[in-house]
Design an enzyme around this catalytic site. Sequence first.
Site, PDB file in Angstrom:
ATOM      1  N   ASP A 285      24.343 -17.050  -0.047  1.00 45.96           N
ATOM      2  CA  ASP A 285      23.031 -16.434  -0.218  1.00 45.96           C
ATOM      3  C   ASP A 285      22.926 -15.158   0.632  1.00 45.96           C
ATOM      4  O   ASP A 285      23.851 -14.835   1.378  1.00 45.96           O
ATOM      5  CB  ASP A 285      21.952 -17.463   0.159  1.00 45.96           C
ATOM      6  CG  ASP A 285      20.740 -17.335  -0.753  1.00 45.96           C
ATOM      7  OD1 ASP A 285      20.490 -16.227  -1.274  1.00 45.96           O
ATOM      8  OD2 ASP A 285      20.026 -18.340  -0.937  1.00 45.96           O
TER       9      ASP A 285
ATOM     10  N   ASP B  34      14.965 -16.818  -8.528  1.00 47.48           N
ATOM     11  CA  ASP B  34      15.198 -18.269  -8.570  1.00 47.48           C
ATOM     12  C   ASP B  34      14.506 -18.880  -9.788  1.00 47.48           C
ATOM     13  O   ASP B  34      13.361 -18.577 -10.076  1.00 47.48           O
ATOM     14  CB  ASP B  34      14.602 -18.957  -7.333  1.00 47.48           C
ATOM     15  CG  ASP B  34      15.479 -18.787  -6.097  1.00 47.48           C
ATOM     16  OD1 ASP B  34      16.446 -18.004  -6.147  1.00 47.48           O
ATOM     17  OD2 ASP B  34      15.168 -19.442  -5.090  1.00 47.48           O
TER      18      ASP B  34
END
Length: 426
Positions: free
Chosen positions: A169, A226
């Site tokens: 990430d 997301d």
Amino acid sequence: MSNKDCSFLPLLPLAIWTCCCLRQAAVGLENGLARTPPMGWMPFERFRCVTDCVQFPNDCISEALFKRTADLLVSEGYGALGYEYLIIDDCWMEPNRDAVTQKLVPHRTRFPGGMKALSNYIHDKGLKFGLYHDIGERTCMSLGPGAFGHFALDAQTFADWGVDYVKLDGCYADHMDFDLAYPEFGWALNKTGRPMVYSCSWPFYINKPNYERIKKHCNLWRFAEDVRDSHRSIFRIMQKYYTQQHTLVQSGGPGHWNDPDMLVLGNYLMSYDASRLQLAMWAVLAAPLIMSNDLQTVRPEIKKLLQNRAIIEVDQDPLGIPGESVYTLGNLQVWRRPIQPINNLGLHSYALAFVVLGDYFPCPLCPQTFEVVLEKLGLNNIMGYSVHDLFNISDELGIYKANDKFQTRINPQGVTFYKFKAQDFY
Ligand SMILES: *[C@@H]1O[C@H](CO)[C@@H](O)[C@H](O)[C@H]1NC(C)=O
Ligand SMILES: *[C@@H]1O[C@H](CO)[C@@H](O)[C@H](O)[C@H]1NC(C)=O
């Protein structure tokens, strides 16, 4: 200068870096992995960052959740269909590195056996083991340290734990140049000698992603926000793809994939039709099929969707060509992916998804009929195509020629999805 000599690259001026490190102009990352889009399971959309195992023993991010899921992937038949990567997302770490070794430490009460034991458990089931990390100072949920300053050590720790897939990430990294840092972590992985699929969040965090560069360093990459458990979210990600599809179609292929994020069907909010939509669209996009759900409670009709062999086969098509939207009329859109078999004139077969974009004016909640001449979708094989419904492969719809009209009826929020198999010339 070889690829490996670039490990000191943060010290180099960009011009030198570009000249010397990009010269190995491979088409994409060639570590032999992810020849088809990875398939598996990851907890984040469903289980988030629940850490209270006393109050929520079934939902907390813990060894127990991953062992239970490993068991279910196998016993419920997902593993045999290709869902092989069991990936731990954020929230697995202790807040700090080990004071002496500086290594990452799994949370002591939620992962009491440690990562190597859990990795062995997963491997013993015939599955593969994935693990989350962050390129910056802290992970996104901020419960543990990021990789910043420790790329080589963390890559080696992952290799020692038997990790097969790394999701990296990009939080807490404002000061960093991702165009240098993501390749550098990739080289750290490479140097361990252990093959690990490299999943990057790189393009999501930057304004104008250079996909030519990204695909040389990552096996997959997140290009959109997301995913959430709703039709609206699926739709937004589709539209994000649509707005840059010419670039994304060029970027995806064997070894390097566009990642629209997890499959969320099987949770709370998605209708049956929206669930079909996500599955069909992800297969059209050649997306990784990483489920985020509770395999213990997935409803039977959704399990059947997730285990639809014909659709998995489209997703995993060995040609690895990502699909694109080829036709929009009013609120109807057609998505097309070239697949095998190629006929004896060299023409592709196709998977075609017919989608409703928004409310249908005369009757917003009604199924909508759509009719189109195949030629308009670029299906011009003069021998025609034999057509199957991918949601019910035994449903053989006959042969359609290029100038034939094809008619389909789409439910609200839904999709119809067909395989058009190119017929051979006599
Ligand atoms: C490391 O990179 C080289 C060159 O791209 C590649 O051939 C090799 O398979 C990679 N090794 C690993 C372990 O990723
Ligand atoms: C699948 O297609 C076959 C053949 O057309 C049909 O008989 C059957 O009812 C269909 N099944 C479903 C679940 O729609």
